[in-house]
Scaffold this active site. Structure first.
Site, PDB file in Angstrom:
ATOM      1  CG  HIS A 159      -5.217  -7.088  -8.349  1.00  5.55           C
ATOM      2  ND1 HIS A 159      -4.466  -8.203  -9.640  1.00  5.55           N
ATOM      3  CD2 HIS A 159      -4.500  -7.203  -7.571  1.00  5.55           C
ATOM      4  CE1 HIS A 159      -2.799  -7.135  -8.769  1.00  5.55           C
ATOM      5  NE2 HIS A 159      -3.503  -6.503  -7.879  1.00  5.55           N
ATOM      6  CG  ASP A 160      -3.791  -3.502  -8.090  1.00  7.66           C
ATOM      7  OD1 ASP A 160      -5.118  -3.312  -6.781  1.00  7.66           O
ATOM      8  OD2 ASP A 160      -2.748  -3.980  -7.201  1.00  7.66           O
ATOM      9  CE  LYS A 163      -2.409  -0.184  -7.031  1.00  4.83           C
ATOM     10  NZ  LYS A 163      -2.040  -0.837  -6.613  1.00  4.83           N
ATOM     11  CG  HIS A 188      -6.996   0.023  -5.001  1.00  3.55           C
ATOM     12  ND1 HIS A 188      -6.358   0.423  -4.391  1.00  3.55           N
ATOM     13  CD2 HIS A 188      -6.559  -1.211  -5.529  1.00  3.55           C
ATOM     14  CE1 HIS A 188      -5.801  -1.158  -3.913  1.00  3.55           C
ATOM     15  NE2 HIS A 188      -6.300  -1.696  -5.091  1.00  3.55           N
ATOM     16  CG  HIS A 213      -7.757  -6.748  -4.049  1.00  2.00           C
ATOM     17  ND1 HIS A 213      -8.191  -5.797  -4.897  1.00  2.00           N
ATOM     18  CD2 HIS A 213      -6.098  -6.474  -4.102  1.00  2.00           C
ATOM     19  CE1 HIS A 213      -7.381  -5.578  -5.237  1.00  2.00           C
ATOM     20  NE2 HIS A 213      -6.245  -5.117  -4.719  1.00  2.00           N
ATOM     21  CG  HIS A 214      -5.666  -4.490  -0.922  1.00  2.00           C
ATOM     22  ND1 HIS A 214      -4.151  -4.184  -0.527  1.00  2.00           N
ATOM     23  CD2 HIS A 214      -6.177  -3.772  -1.662  1.00  2.00           C
ATOM     24  CE1 HIS A 214      -3.557  -3.957  -1.816  1.00  2.00           C
ATOM     25  NE2 HIS A 214      -4.757  -3.480  -2.635  1.00  2.00           N
ATOM     26  CG  ASP A 242      -1.221  -6.979  -4.512  1.00  5.89           C
ATOM     27  OD1 ASP A 242      -0.414  -6.600  -4.618  1.00  5.89           O
ATOM     28  OD2 ASP A 242      -2.071  -6.125  -4.052  1.00  5.89           O
TER      29      ASP A 242
HETATM   30 FE   LIG Z   1      -5.188  -4.093  -4.775  1.00  3.53          FE
END
Ligand SMILES: [Fe+2]
Length: 351
Positions: A159-160, A163, A188, A213-214, A242
């Site tokens: 998911h990240d 980044k 990201h 996801h955010h 998260d």
């Molecule tokens: Fe994130």
């Protein structure tokens, strides 16, 4: 008993004295048998030496710990490749994530106890594994089909990944981000979608979920501002895992919150940040204080969590009091049910 440097510390050695960090926090208690992850943790806290007994106890790592470490090593390698803009080979990661799913569907209690062992240096990778574990536990409780749980686990571990395109000085900045830095970090989600979109043999749903996801249930999230059921169900699950995991981790810019405080924070955001039904399922199915966790109470006593209650009940577990802070171990540990003792609460996690 002998004093040895951390570089000579080996799994199986038994601690002869409590290990105390520079800030006075007890990291490990006398009598603990050293495991590989304890050594990493002591290094992260810059502990230079410890006292150990002369005897060596054979340690057999449990299968769950080996799987946790495999997934951690694979996601670390994938994210490091992504940072160098090399093509991604996800085969090894896929195999270990599927094994993780299989084991959690079989029995999730051990995995629950493995979450939260994050040190600051490896934060992003360990966080990804924990988010994956929490997401699968939630999906299991939602009775999602196996194929979908596997896909969710893969999206959660990645998911990240976006980044890797964010400069490390911003990612690891201690203190508050400027508006401009926050704007850069938010990207990201889009970067994650772009990276995974171009990866062969990955379902089209995964880049979409990573991008979302955010997003927040009430439409105030990013990057698009999608609302409620317009957000993919997998992204709604990952977003809860998260935030819970991020709140309970030590970060460069703040000390972690206790798990029961994080759970209360999440519940306060129900219907705003989070899907209420999924949040309820999440809270009802994670062990906020897993069995065998060593905690400090507001009385200064150190205790071991006995019961493996789930959900709201696990916020106030039954514990066995084993020692006073800075005092000798209690010869006859006594049992305390925190639910029956409302003035006693957990103030810190020792290990
Ligand atoms: Fe994130």
């Amino acid at each position: 008993m002998q004093k040895i440097s951390i570089s000579r510390l080996k799994p199986g050695m038994k601690l002869a004295k409590d290990v105390i960090a520079n800030d006075g926090r007890i990291l490990l208690l006398k009598g603990f048998i050293i495991k590989p992850r304890y050594i990493q943790r002591l290094k992260a806290y810059k502990v230079s030496h410890v006292y150990v007994e002369d005897e060596l106890v054979p340690v057999r790592q449990i299968d769950e710990e080996l799987i946790y470490e495999d997934v951690f090593c694979n996601i670390k390698s994938v994210m490091e490749h992504a940072r160098l803009e090399k093509p991604l080979d996800l085969q090894a990661l896929r195999e270990t994530v599927y094994e993780l799913v299989r084991q959690i569907l079989n029995d999730d209690t051990v995995f629950m106890a493995l979450t939260g062992i994050r040190d600051i240096d490896n934060y992003t990778f360990l966080h990804s594994v924990d988010v994956c574990i929490y997401s699968v536990i939630t999906a299991k409780a939602l009775h999602m089909p196996l194929d979908e749980i596997r896909e969710l686990a893969f999206a959660a571990i990645l998911h990240d990944i976006g980044k890797c395109r964010i400069p490390l000085e911003i990612l690891n900045k201690p203190g508050k981000l400027t508006d401009e830095e926050y704007f850069i970090i938010k990207n990201h989600t889009i970067y994650g979608m772009e990276i995974t979109k171009n990866t062969p043999n990955l379902s089209a749903r995964i880049p979409k979920v990573i991008c979302q996801h955010h997003e927040k249930w009430d439409g105030t999230g990013y990057p698009v501002g999608l609302k409620s059921f317009d957000i993919d169900r997998m992204a709604r699950i990952i977003s809860i895992a998260d935030v819970y995991d991020a709140l309970t981790a030590n970060r460069v810019y703040r000390k972690r919150r206790m798990p029961h405080e994080a759970a209360e924070y999440l519940m306060a955001q129900t219907g705003q940040h989070f899907d209420p039904y999924i949040l309820q399922t999440f809270i009802n199915n994670i062990a906020i204080y897993p069995e065998n966790l060593i905690v400090m109470l507001n009385t200064g006593e150190i205790a071991r969590v006995l019961s493996s209650r789930r959900g709201l009940l696990s916020m106030r577990p039954v514990v066995s009091v084993i020692t006073r802070k800075d005092g000798p171990p209690i010869l006859n540990p006594y049992v305390l049910d925190l639910q029956q003792n409302p003035t006693v609460f957990i103030v810190d996690i020792i290990s």
